[in-house]
Design a protein around this motif. Structure first.
Motif, PDB file in Angstrom:
ATOM      1  N   LEU A  63      -5.334  91.595 -19.974  1.00 34.50           N
ATOM      2  CA  LEU A  63      -5.191  92.864 -20.685  1.00 34.50           C
ATOM      3  C   LEU A  63      -5.276  92.679 -22.198  1.00 34.50           C
ATOM      4  O   LEU A  63      -5.907  93.468 -22.899  1.00 34.50           O
ATOM      5  CB  LEU A  63      -3.860  93.535 -20.322  1.00 34.50           C
ATOM      6  N   MET A  66      -8.967  92.399 -23.499  1.00 35.57           N
ATOM      7  CA  MET A  66      -9.958  93.426 -23.183  1.00 35.57           C
ATOM      8  C   MET A  66     -10.734  93.809 -24.438  1.00 35.57           C
ATOM      9  O   MET A  66     -10.214  93.777 -25.546  1.00 35.57           O
ATOM     10  CB  MET A  66      -9.276  94.643 -22.566  1.00 35.57           C
ATOM     11  N   CYS A  73      -3.341 100.284 -21.816  1.00 34.27           N
ATOM     12  CA  CYS A  73      -3.544  98.827 -21.676  1.00 34.27           C
ATOM     13  C   CYS A  73      -2.428  98.064 -22.379  1.00 34.27           C
ATOM     14  O   CYS A  73      -1.928  97.070 -21.856  1.00 34.27           O
ATOM     15  CB  CYS A  73      -4.886  98.409 -22.258  1.00 34.27           C
ATOM     16  N   SER A  76       0.755  98.316 -20.404  1.00 36.55           N
ATOM     17  CA  SER A  76       0.652  97.474 -19.219  1.00 36.55           C
ATOM     18  C   SER A  76       0.813  95.996 -19.602  1.00 36.55           C
ATOM     19  O   SER A  76       1.502  95.244 -18.911  1.00 36.55           O
ATOM     20  CB  SER A  76      -0.698  97.701 -18.529  1.00 36.55           C
TER      21      SER A  76
END
Length: 158
Positions: A63, A66, A73, A76
């Motif tokens: 994550l 990314m 995101c 998370s």
């Protein structure tokens, strides 16, 4: 036993990590080793609970890397990193959280302020350090390291 096939654009991890003579991993080799090779291996060695904890760490790393970053995101990432560290202490009660592990809990703020890591990482400098380490210098600052240093400075002035 099976052979893991990977796309040609992924730099393979060393075949025998941890053994003498393998040298140090590059960032790409670490990523491949931890996100591809280890998940296949550790589930067989550890069982489910430690493996799930490791997957929280891998999910957080994926994550954080990314190419497009959203608030979802980032949240998370923060969740998976927090759960990883909490479960790490539960699984290993005598483990102490390191400075880097603590700092990882603040990494979401960096993602919020600066966006995707690809836009602010120092890949060029990391690559240069990797290249410089390959030159035999006998741990002395002399002609070879001096030329490399000045060459690096002129390279980044372009």
């Amino acid at each position: 036993m099976f052979k893991l096939g990977m796309p040609s654009w992924i730099e393979p991890a060393p075949s025998r990590p941890g053994e003498k003579g393998q040298g140090s991993f590059s960032a790409d080799q670490w990523r491949t080793f931890c996100t591809i090779n280890l998940p296949f291996t550790l589930v067989q060695l550890w069982g489910s609970l430690p493996y799930i904890n490791f997957m929280h760490l891998i999910t957080a790393v994926c994550l954080a890397n990314m190419r497009v970053m959203t608030e979802a995101c980032i949240r998370s990432f923060e969740y998976h990193m927090w759960v990883y560290l909490e479960e790490l202490i539960d699984l290993n009660p005598h483990t102490r959280i390191t400075t880097y592990q603590h700092m990882s809990l603040h990494f979401g703020n960096l993602l919020r302020r600066f966006g995707p890591v690809k836009s602010w990482q120092c890949f060029a400098f990391e690559h240069l350090n990797y290249t410089i380490r390959k030159f035999p210098t006998n741990s002395r600052f002399g002609m070879c390291t001096s030329l490399l240093f000045h060459g690096a400075i002129s390279y980044f002035r372009l």
